[in-house]
Structures are given as C-alpha cells and as structure tokens.
Design a protein around this motif. Structure first.
Motif, mmCIF file in Angstrom:
data_model
loop_
_atom_site.group_PDB
_atom_site.id
_atom_site.type_symbol
_atom_site.label_atom_id
_atom_site.label_comp_id
_atom_site.label_asym_id
_atom_site.label_seq_id
_atom_site.Cartn_x
_atom_site.Cartn_y
_atom_site.Cartn_z
ATOM 1 N N GLY A 280 45.546 34.000 56.430
ATOM 2 C CA GLY A 280 44.665 32.970 56.984
ATOM 3 C C GLY A 280 44.817 31.628 56.274
ATOM 4 N N VAL A 281 45.705 31.592 55.255
ATOM 5 C CA VAL A 281 45.871 30.371 54.451
ATOM 6 C C VAL A 281 47.111 29.613 54.927
ATOM 7 C CG1 VAL A 281 46.292 29.476 52.124
ATOM 8 C CG2 VAL A 281 44.794 31.461 52.454
ATOM 9 N N ASP A 282 46.965 28.308 55.143
ATOM 10 C CA ASP A 282 48.103 27.461 55.507
ATOM 11 C C ASP A 282 48.878 27.116 54.234
ATOM 12 O OD1 ASP A 282 48.707 24.962 57.884
ATOM 13 O OD2 ASP A 282 49.654 24.988 55.902
ATOM 14 N N LEU A 283 50.085 27.663 54.115
ATOM 15 C CA LEU A 283 50.859 27.557 52.874
ATOM 16 C C LEU A 283 51.212 26.110 52.524
ATOM 17 C CD1 LEU A 283 52.154 29.079 50.537
ATOM 18 C CD2 LEU A 283 54.069 29.668 52.019
ATOM 19 N N ASP A 284 51.611 25.313 53.508
ATOM 20 C CA ASP A 284 51.968 23.916 53.226
ATOM 21 C C ASP A 284 50.757 23.127 52.742
ATOM 22 O OD1 ASP A 284 54.576 24.353 53.936
ATOM 23 O OD2 ASP A 284 54.282 23.780 56.029
ATOM 24 N N GLN A 285 49.625 23.351 53.423
ATOM 25 C CA GLN A 285 48.393 22.660 53.021
ATOM 26 C C GLN A 285 47.979 23.077 51.614
ATOM 27 O OE1 GLN A 285 46.050 23.145 56.895
ATOM 28 N NE2 GLN A 285 44.610 22.034 55.606
ATOM 29 N N LEU A 286 48.166 24.372 51.311
ATOM 30 C CA LEU A 286 47.808 24.891 49.995
ATOM 31 C C LEU A 286 48.637 24.215 48.909
ATOM 32 C CD1 LEU A 286 46.248 27.181 48.372
ATOM 33 C CD2 LEU A 286 48.315 28.541 48.654
ATOM 34 N N VAL A 287 49.951 24.148 49.120
ATOM 35 C CA VAL A 287 50.843 23.539 48.128
ATOM 36 C C VAL A 287 50.458 22.075 47.888
ATOM 37 C CG1 VAL A 287 53.234 22.829 47.706
ATOM 38 C CG2 VAL A 287 52.754 25.138 48.522
ATOM 39 N N ALA A 288 50.022 21.395 48.954
ATOM 40 C CA ALA A 288 49.652 19.975 48.833
ATOM 41 C C ALA A 288 48.452 19.778 47.900
ATOM 42 C CB ALA A 288 49.360 19.395 50.214
ATOM 43 N N ILE A 289 47.614 20.813 47.737
ATOM 44 C CA ILE A 289 46.417 20.689 46.882
ATOM 45 C C ILE A 289 46.807 20.550 45.407
ATOM 46 C CG2 ILE A 289 44.175 21.712 46.269
ATOM 47 C CD1 ILE A 289 44.311 23.386 48.788
ATOM 48 N N ARG A 290 48.016 20.982 45.058
ATOM 49 C CA ARG A 290 48.474 20.863 43.666
ATOM 50 C C ARG A 290 48.360 19.423 43.175
ATOM 51 N NH1 ARG A 290 52.316 25.199 42.124
ATOM 52 N NH2 ARG A 290 53.389 23.667 40.828
ATOM 53 N N GLU A 291 48.477 18.469 44.100
ATOM 54 C CA GLU A 291 48.386 17.054 43.750
ATOM 55 C C GLU A 291 47.011 16.739 43.128
ATOM 56 O OE1 GLU A 291 49.893 14.399 43.214
ATOM 57 O OE2 GLU A 291 48.208 13.009 43.326
ATOM 58 N N ILE A 292 45.954 17.362 43.645
ATOM 59 C CA ILE A 292 44.606 17.115 43.099
ATOM 60 C C ILE A 292 44.540 17.612 41.651
ATOM 61 C CG2 ILE A 292 42.129 17.654 43.315
ATOM 62 C CD1 ILE A 292 42.566 17.963 46.333
ATOM 63 N N VAL A 293 45.134 18.760 41.406
ATOM 64 C CA VAL A 293 45.146 19.322 40.047
ATOM 65 C C VAL A 293 46.010 18.444 39.137
ATOM 66 C CG1 VAL A 293 45.733 21.341 38.654
ATOM 67 C CG2 VAL A 293 44.807 21.662 40.945
#
Ligand code: ZN
Length: 322
Positions: A280-293
């Motif tokens: 149920g997780v969008d992998l591309d969107q998930l990887v993009a969150i690394r930017e916030i970290v």
C-alpha cells in the motif's frame, strides 16, 4: 497461518509496514528535530500510504529531550487520516499521557532479558507485566471509541548486549503472560541486531504456532550486523506479515558507534513489493521523504541501497504486476 495474521487496518495489502523512524530513529540523536518538520515527515508518510507511524515516545523530556514536543506531535498527527498513529510507552504514566491525547495505538515495551529490562525501565519483566495489566484496565474504562490498541514489544528476544544469548523459551513465556494480560498485538524485537535468519524462522514459527490464532504478531529488526532484510524474509516464511522499519535506516545504538539502526523502510518496501506482496506504500513517494530527514539531520548517515541504486529496469510493484 491464521486469518488474524492477514487482517490489517489498511485495506488491500498483504504486509503491513510501520514507520518507527520518528521514535526509534530519533531517540538517540542529540540534534532536536523541529516539531513542524516532524509533522511534515508524518504527513508525507501518510500521503505515501504508510499503514502505521510511531510518532514519539512518552518519556520525561529530561530523559529524552527529543520527545519534549510529544503532545504537539501527536495532536498534529491525529489530524491526518488513513494511517494509524502510535506511540511508545515504557510505563503506565506514559500510557496515561497517550490516553489523554487520544493516541490510536500504544506500543508498550518489555525486555525478555531481565538485566536489560532492569537497566531500561528499572523493573523485572514480571513487574512490567503487572504494570501492563493496569494499563489494560485503565484503557478498558475509556469510552469504546477512544480505546487505543495495546501492543507489546518483546525486546531483546534474539539477544542482549548485557546477557548475550537469550533463551527463546523465555520470550515465548513472556509472550504468554502478555496474552493473558489482554495484549492486542505482540511485536517480537531484535533490539540490538543479534538475530540470524535460521533462528528468526525457528522462533517466529513457534510464536505463530503458539499465539497466531489469538493476536497479530509483528517483527522489529535492526540491521546492526547486516542481516536485517534476510531476517525479514525468514519471518515472512514463518508467517509474519507486520514489520517495523525506519526511513533511511535512521537510528543506531548508543553502545555501538557506526552501527546502523533499524532496517531501512525503503529497502523493506522494495523487497516486499518485488516478492509480490502489496504494502500500500508508494515506493517513489517514500524515497522522496528522505529529503526531509536529510535537511534536518545533515550530519547523520542515511542508509538504504534502493534509494542509492534506484529501481531495476522494468521493475513492477506487486500492485502493478497484479
Ligand atoms: Zn528498535
């Protein structure tokens, strides 16, 4: 395997991933992650379809200043929908804070290793079970629609930095006590990354056999010695369908410098989707969150091979392949 292991809070998934980076990842860091940036991270996790996000730990700010903003973070997180918002609590007082804030799930932790529990929460495991019984009783007094799910993490099941090897029988016995106390979910944790796939498969098969018809069972792995993903696959073979992980493998261990932390969420989703299991997780969107970290923790190493290498040519997620 029973239906209980395949019943999730989110529809149309085969395996439930739970983001613990905001808690397990941030707890040992000296750098305070700003509250609005924690909320941006949580909202991005919700937007990418993450079924559960553990947003903080209810501990005194003096002990862990990182979670001094717990009330604001929980309040902000609860404004989102579609994702279960959970928090860790080591004791009754923390649970009571969670009840007041309307938290949807509490992850209570007890170590199987007696020495580890003593040093962590200054109690024997049996005293922790008694404390949990009070938490269940107080939860059950709340109006029905305000009762959080009560999970228990069995820390150090696969080994402990103080005692070394931990007898899996002790973990099963402790699990049994929490089942009797009314736990809603068991989370079997390799807190310090001692587990190996053969042992994980054997121990988790026993957990599924003993308790699988009574409660959902999850795993919490650390990648301290590089076996995290192999342990996930071994647990899958034992019938486990719920896994904690942390975006970019954030975290680590205060006693093991340069040791990586939780298993990497992005790599976990890649493994599962590649195996035909819908997250149920969008992998591309998930990887993009690394930017916030990355922008908030410029000095912390970020882990994850998928983010580095990208998708294999022609890669299709489980949903795309269906
Ligand atoms: Zn952990």
């Amino acid at each position: 395997m029973t239906d209980l292991q395949n019943t999730f809070s989110t529809p149309n998934i085969d395996v439930e991933c739970r983001e613990v980076g905001l808690r397990d990842g941030l707890q040992i860091l000296q750098t305070i992650f700003p509250t609005d940036e924690k909320l941006a991270w949580i909202q991005a996790e919700v937007a990418c379809g993450m079924p559960e996000v553990e947003v903080c730990s209810f501990v005194p700010p003096k002990l862990l200043p990182q979670f001094a903003d717990a009330a604001d973070v929980v309040e902000g997180a609860l404004k989102t929908s579609g994702t279960l918002i959970s928090a860790l609590t080591p004791n009754l007082r923390g649970a009571q804070t969670g009840f007041k804030l309307g938290i949807q799930k509490l992850n209570y932790v007890t170590s199987v290793s007696v020495s580890h529990n003593q040093s962590n929460v200054r109690r024997t495991p049996d005293e922790s079970v008694a404390d949990f019984e009070t938490i269940v009783a107080e939860r059950n007094e709340l109006p029905e629609d305000q009762r959080p799910i009560l999970a228990v993490g069995l820390a150090t099941t696969f080994g402990c930095t103080i005692e070394g090897r931990v007898d899996p029988k002790a973990a099963l016995e402790l699990g049994e006590k929490f089942i009797k106390a009314g736990v809603d979910e068991l989370v079997v944790a390799d807190t310090v990354g001692y587990g190996n796939p053969a042992e994980v498969k054997a121990v988790m098969s026993e957990f599924v056999q003993e308790f699988g018809s009574q409660v959902p069972i999850a795993n919490h792995f650390h990648d301290t010695r590089g076996l995290g993903m192999a342990n996930v696959f071994a647990a899958l073979e034992a019938g486990i369908r719920r896994f904690d992980a942390s975006l970019a493998g954030l975290g680590g261990c205060p006693y093991a410098p340069n040791a990586s932390g939780n298993i990497v969420m992005d790599d976990l989703v890649f493994l599962l989707e590649g195996a035909g299991l819908r997250t149920g997780v969008d992998l591309d969107q998930l990887v993009a969150i690394r930017e916030i970290v990355a922008r908030n923790l410029p000095d912390e190493p970020l882990y994850g091979m998928y983010a580095k290498a990208g998708a294999p040519k022609g890669f299709r997620t489980a949903s795309q392949a269906a």
